[in-house]
Design an enzyme around this catalytic site. Sequence first.
Site, PDB file in Angstrom:
ATOM      1  N   PHE A  14     -26.699 -38.922  44.095  1.00 60.17           N
ATOM      2  CA  PHE A  14     -27.337 -40.090  43.629  1.00 60.17           C
ATOM      3  C   PHE A  14     -28.181 -40.630  45.156  1.00 60.17           C
ATOM      4  O   PHE A  14     -29.367 -41.076  44.952  1.00 60.17           O
ATOM      5  CB  PHE A  14     -26.569 -41.077  43.264  1.00 60.17           C
ATOM      6  CG  PHE A  14     -25.780 -40.734  41.982  1.00 60.17           C
ATOM      7  CD1 PHE A  14     -26.118 -39.721  41.035  1.00 60.17           C
ATOM      8  CD2 PHE A  14     -24.664 -41.390  41.843  1.00 60.17           C
ATOM      9  CE1 PHE A  14     -25.498 -39.433  39.765  1.00 60.17           C
ATOM     10  CE2 PHE A  14     -23.933 -41.029  40.462  1.00 60.17           C
ATOM     11  CZ  PHE A  14     -24.426 -40.162  39.465  1.00 60.17           C
ATOM     12  N   ARG A  34     -22.190 -38.298  56.442  1.00 62.90           N
ATOM     13  CA  ARG A  34     -21.432 -37.630  57.766  1.00 62.90           C
ATOM     14  C   ARG A  34     -22.401 -36.362  58.144  1.00 62.90           C
ATOM     15  O   ARG A  34     -22.143 -36.143  59.433  1.00 62.90           O
ATOM     16  CB  ARG A  34     -19.935 -37.403  57.328  1.00 62.90           C
ATOM     17  CG  ARG A  34     -19.023 -38.437  57.060  1.00 62.90           C
ATOM     18  CD  ARG A  34     -17.953 -37.889  56.304  1.00 62.90           C
ATOM     19  NE  ARG A  34     -18.393 -37.433  55.162  1.00 62.90           N
ATOM     20  CZ  ARG A  34     -17.381 -37.041  54.167  1.00 62.90           C
ATOM     21  NH1 ARG A  34     -16.199 -36.595  54.525  1.00 62.90           N
ATOM     22  NH2 ARG A  34     -17.939 -36.451  53.002  1.00 62.90           N
ATOM     23  N   ASP A  60     -18.961 -41.965  59.341  1.00 65.62           N
ATOM     24  CA  ASP A  60     -17.775 -41.770  58.358  1.00 65.62           C
ATOM     25  C   ASP A  60     -17.283 -43.505  57.770  1.00 65.62           C
ATOM     26  O   ASP A  60     -16.788 -43.895  58.538  1.00 65.62           O
ATOM     27  CB  ASP A  60     -16.823 -41.156  58.732  1.00 65.62           C
ATOM     28  CG  ASP A  60     -15.510 -40.758  57.707  1.00 65.62           C
ATOM     29  OD1 ASP A  60     -15.649 -41.639  56.737  1.00 65.62           O
ATOM     30  OD2 ASP A  60     -15.002 -39.583  57.779  1.00 65.62           O
ATOM     31  N   VAL A  61     -17.827 -43.609  56.208  1.00 67.43           N
ATOM     32  CA  VAL A  61     -17.463 -44.959  56.306  1.00 67.43           C
ATOM     33  C   VAL A  61     -15.960 -45.288  56.225  1.00 67.43           C
ATOM     34  O   VAL A  61     -15.452 -46.433  56.263  1.00 67.43           O
ATOM     35  CB  VAL A  61     -18.074 -45.189  54.597  1.00 67.43           C
ATOM     36  CG1 VAL A  61     -19.398 -45.263  54.471  1.00 67.43           C
ATOM     37  CG2 VAL A  61     -17.283 -44.183  53.700  1.00 67.43           C
ATOM     38  N   TYR A 153      -8.509 -41.628  41.430  1.00 66.27           N
ATOM     39  CA  TYR A 153     -10.142 -41.723  41.261  1.00 66.27           C
ATOM     40  C   TYR A 153     -10.499 -43.097  40.257  1.00 66.27           C
ATOM     41  O   TYR A 153     -11.187 -43.928  40.673  1.00 66.27           O
ATOM     42  CB  TYR A 153     -10.669 -40.469  40.924  1.00 66.27           C
ATOM     43  CG  TYR A 153     -12.189 -40.772  41.027  1.00 66.27           C
ATOM     44  CD1 TYR A 153     -12.890 -40.925  41.935  1.00 66.27           C
ATOM     45  CD2 TYR A 153     -12.904 -40.472  39.741  1.00 66.27           C
ATOM     46  CE1 TYR A 153     -14.415 -41.198  41.935  1.00 66.27           C
ATOM     47  CE2 TYR A 153     -14.250 -40.894  39.709  1.00 66.27           C
ATOM     48  CZ  TYR A 153     -14.815 -41.017  40.744  1.00 66.27           C
ATOM     49  OH  TYR A 153     -16.463 -41.259  40.749  1.00 66.27           O
ATOM     50  N   LYS A 157     -12.344 -46.433  41.262  1.00 67.22           N
ATOM     51  CA  LYS A 157     -13.532 -47.303  40.486  1.00 67.22           C
ATOM     52  C   LYS A 157     -13.235 -48.416  39.917  1.00 67.22           C
ATOM     53  O   LYS A 157     -14.010 -49.190  39.757  1.00 67.22           O
ATOM     54  CB  LYS A 157     -14.106 -46.127  39.913  1.00 67.22           C
ATOM     55  CG  LYS A 157     -14.522 -44.916  40.300  1.00 67.22           C
ATOM     56  CD  LYS A 157     -15.667 -45.723  41.285  1.00 67.22           C
ATOM     57  CE  LYS A 157     -16.322 -44.357  42.177  1.00 67.22           C
ATOM     58  NZ  LYS A 157     -17.226 -44.712  43.003  1.00 67.22           N
ATOM     59  N   PRO A 183     -22.106 -44.572  36.415  1.00 64.90           N
ATOM     60  CA  PRO A 183     -22.489 -43.495  35.443  1.00 64.90           C
ATOM     61  C   PRO A 183     -21.200 -42.496  34.983  1.00 64.90           C
ATOM     62  O   PRO A 183     -20.273 -42.581  35.436  1.00 64.90           O
ATOM     63  CB  PRO A 183     -23.402 -42.659  36.505  1.00 64.90           C
ATOM     64  CG  PRO A 183     -23.420 -43.615  37.839  1.00 64.90           C
ATOM     65  CD  PRO A 183     -22.296 -44.761  37.561  1.00 64.90           C
ATOM     66  N   GLU A 189     -23.186 -32.713  43.687  1.00 62.70           N
ATOM     67  CA  GLU A 189     -21.777 -32.173  44.440  1.00 62.70           C
ATOM     68  C   GLU A 189     -20.767 -32.653  44.181  1.00 62.70           C
ATOM     69  O   GLU A 189     -19.705 -32.074  44.539  1.00 62.70           O
ATOM     70  CB  GLU A 189     -22.421 -31.945  45.639  1.00 62.70           C
ATOM     71  CG  GLU A 189     -23.640 -31.335  46.186  1.00 62.70           C
ATOM     72  CD  GLU A 189     -23.964 -31.300  47.786  1.00 62.70           C
ATOM     73  OE1 GLU A 189     -23.026 -31.564  48.620  1.00 62.70           O
ATOM     74  OE2 GLU A 189     -25.246 -30.818  48.135  1.00 62.70           O
TER      75      GLU A 189
HETATM   76  P1  NDP Z   1     -22.212 -36.135  45.854  1.00 63.55           P
HETATM   77  O1  NDP Z   1     -21.048 -35.468  46.497  1.00 63.55           O
HETATM   78  O2  NDP Z   1     -23.325 -35.738  45.592  1.00 63.55           O
HETATM   79  O3  NDP Z   1     -22.702 -37.194  46.917  1.00 63.55           O
HETATM   80  C1  NDP Z   1     -21.794 -38.116  47.782  1.00 63.55           C
HETATM   81  C2  NDP Z   1     -22.389 -38.706  48.974  1.00 63.55           C
HETATM   82  O4  NDP Z   1     -21.217 -39.385  49.629  1.00 63.55           O
HETATM   83  C3  NDP Z   1     -22.670 -37.853  49.892  1.00 63.55           C
HETATM   84  O5  NDP Z   1     -24.166 -38.208  50.608  1.00 63.55           O
HETATM   85  C4  NDP Z   1     -21.625 -37.899  51.210  1.00 63.55           C
HETATM   86  O6  NDP Z   1     -22.255 -37.581  52.338  1.00 63.55           O
HETATM   87  C5  NDP Z   1     -21.249 -39.302  50.989  1.00 63.55           C
HETATM   88  N1  NDP Z   1     -19.975 -39.383  51.384  1.00 63.55           N
HETATM   89  C6  NDP Z   1     -18.727 -39.041  50.767  1.00 63.55           C
HETATM   90  N2  NDP Z   1     -17.612 -39.289  51.669  1.00 63.55           N
HETATM   91  C7  NDP Z   1     -18.178 -40.154  52.811  1.00 63.55           C
HETATM   92  C8  NDP Z   1     -17.628 -40.758  53.804  1.00 63.55           C
HETATM   93  N3  NDP Z   1     -16.354 -40.838  54.205  1.00 63.55           N
HETATM   94  N4  NDP Z   1     -18.383 -41.201  54.983  1.00 63.55           N
HETATM   95  C9  NDP Z   1     -19.906 -41.406  54.492  1.00 63.55           C
HETATM   96  N5  NDP Z   1     -20.385 -40.978  53.528  1.00 63.55           N
HETATM   97  C10 NDP Z   1     -19.764 -40.167  52.497  1.00 63.55           C
HETATM   98  O7  NDP Z   1     -21.732 -36.952  44.844  1.00 63.55           O
HETATM   99  P2  NDP Z   1     -22.684 -38.116  43.895  1.00 63.55           P
HETATM  100  O8  NDP Z   1     -23.891 -38.427  44.257  1.00 63.55           O
HETATM  101  O9  NDP Z   1     -22.216 -37.858  42.437  1.00 63.55           O
HETATM  102  O10 NDP Z   1     -21.739 -39.503  44.099  1.00 63.55           O
HETATM  103  C11 NDP Z   1     -22.035 -40.857  44.567  1.00 63.55           C
HETATM  104  C12 NDP Z   1     -21.376 -42.032  44.164  1.00 63.55           C
HETATM  105  O11 NDP Z   1     -21.472 -41.916  42.688  1.00 63.55           O
HETATM  106  C13 NDP Z   1     -19.791 -41.565  44.312  1.00 63.55           C
HETATM  107  O12 NDP Z   1     -19.532 -43.004  44.651  1.00 63.55           O
HETATM  108  C14 NDP Z   1     -19.229 -41.168  43.238  1.00 63.55           C
HETATM  109  O13 NDP Z   1     -17.978 -41.694  42.833  1.00 63.55           O
HETATM  110  C15 NDP Z   1     -20.139 -41.859  42.158  1.00 63.55           C
HETATM  111  N6  NDP Z   1     -20.227 -41.435  40.762  1.00 63.55           N
HETATM  112  C16 NDP Z   1     -20.669 -40.148  40.382  1.00 63.55           C
HETATM  113  C17 NDP Z   1     -20.805 -39.531  39.135  1.00 63.55           C
HETATM  114  C18 NDP Z   1     -20.954 -38.183  39.032  1.00 63.55           C
HETATM  115  O14 NDP Z   1     -20.524 -37.371  37.684  1.00 63.55           O
HETATM  116  N7  NDP Z   1     -21.567 -37.588  39.792  1.00 63.55           N
HETATM  117  C19 NDP Z   1     -20.414 -40.248  37.999  1.00 63.55           C
HETATM  118  C20 NDP Z   1     -20.045 -41.814  38.646  1.00 63.55           C
HETATM  119  C21 NDP Z   1     -19.982 -41.979  39.754  1.00 63.55           C
HETATM  120  P3  NDP Z   1     -21.573 -36.760  53.678  1.00 63.55           P
HETATM  121  O15 NDP Z   1     -20.495 -35.548  52.897  1.00 63.55           O
HETATM  122  O16 NDP Z   1     -22.670 -36.220  54.572  1.00 63.55           O
HETATM  123  O17 NDP Z   1     -20.882 -37.660  54.173  1.00 63.55           O
HETATM  124  C1  8X3 Z   2     -17.633 -39.419  38.119  1.00 63.77           C
HETATM  125  C2  8X3 Z   2     -17.626 -39.176  36.396  1.00 63.77           C
HETATM  126  O1  8X3 Z   2     -16.306 -38.444  34.549  1.00 63.77           O
HETATM  127  O2  8X3 Z   2     -15.860 -37.094  36.834  1.00 63.77           O
HETATM  128  O3  8X3 Z   2     -17.073 -40.715  38.229  1.00 63.77           O
HETATM  129  O4  8X3 Z   2     -15.056 -39.470  36.431  1.00 63.77           O
HETATM  130  S1  8X3 Z   2     -15.978 -38.439  35.939  1.00 63.77           S
END
Ligand code: NDP
Ligand code: 8X3
Length: 253
Positions: A14, A34, A60-61, A153, A157, A183, A189
């Site tokens: 996203f 990161r 790293d957050v 998890y 959320k 979402p 990923e």
């Molecule tokens: P991805 O794994 O594709 O992306 C996650 C991003 O978060 C990466 O850019 C990663 O960057 C960053 N990240 C993770 N941990 C850290 C950290 N400790 N410090 C800094 N950056 C971090 O996942 P999504 O794009 O799917 O997820 C984005 C958000 O959306 C998340 O909060 C997830 O929970 C939420 N979400 C996702 C859904 C899905 O089905 N995909 C549905 C609902 C919500 P890097 O590794 O380089 O640090």
């Molecule tokens: C990510 C969507 O269904 O894996 O938040 O929880 S789900």
Amino acid sequence: MQKTILVTGATSGFGNAIARLFAKNNFKVIITGRRADRLQTLKEELEQQYSVPVITLQFDVRNRKATEQAIASLHDKVERIDILVNNAGLASGLSTIDDGDVDDWDLMIDTNVKGLLYVTKQVVPFMKKQGSGHIFNLGSTAGKLVYKNGNVYCATKYAVDALTQAMRIDLLVHKIKVTSINPGMAETEFSLVRFKGDDEKAKKVYQDITPLQAEDIANTVYYCATLPNHVCINDLTITCTEQANGIYSIKNI
Ligand code: NDP
Ligand code: 8X3
């Protein structure tokens, strides 16, 4: 005036799609994550393709000091931050509470809840100073309904949901909008991370269904971010057409 957006977790999924879409629409973009190599590649790509300034912040957050230092460094580089997208986050593992791994729990709580707070705390002063701003928090359908084995998890959320509501109240006087984007299943990923690199397991999640794509969420954030000043979308839950909520989809109905 060129607006500025800060997107956490822009190296994938996203966050990556959001950074791309806002750069395409002439925003100055601050991207964090990161993985330094991915940040640098994205910066070069966006600057070349859209001729907008891109600032990378590698941290790293979960690391409070590093987060404070990285965002403090922006005071010399940008005059304002119009939009913050608290997107960095993850799921780690999928098991019952009694089988859960405590390190997974720490990782999710520290990233999804504490990380979001650390970043917000540093960005809000910019918004207060400029008398406007818009914060997006990435929640999930997992923060609206608990599903089997989702426990910690889901809890993170639900916490994001509570914090979004709290921020909207607390920041009202500063004219800062706060929107939660929740979402459902989206092909990024996310599952690869949840299943610790097990590609086969990750792919199975998105088999026999047409899931959301990262661009769907980017378009939604862009829509919310470009509404008139007096309009704030508080809370949006978005699933693919074949998913009803965090439990039911075409795969198990
Ligand atoms: P991805 O794994 O594709 O992306 C996650 C991003 O978060 C990466 O850019 C990663 O960057 C960053 N990240 C993770 N941990 C850290 C950290 N400790 N410090 C800094 N950056 C971090 O996942 P999504 O794009 O799917 O997820 C984005 C958000 O959306 C998340 O909060 C997830 O929970 C939420 N979400 C996702 C859904 C899905 O089905 N995909 C549905 C609902 C919500 P890097 O590794 O380089 O640090
Ligand atoms: C990510 C969507 O269904 O894996 O938040 O929880 S789900």
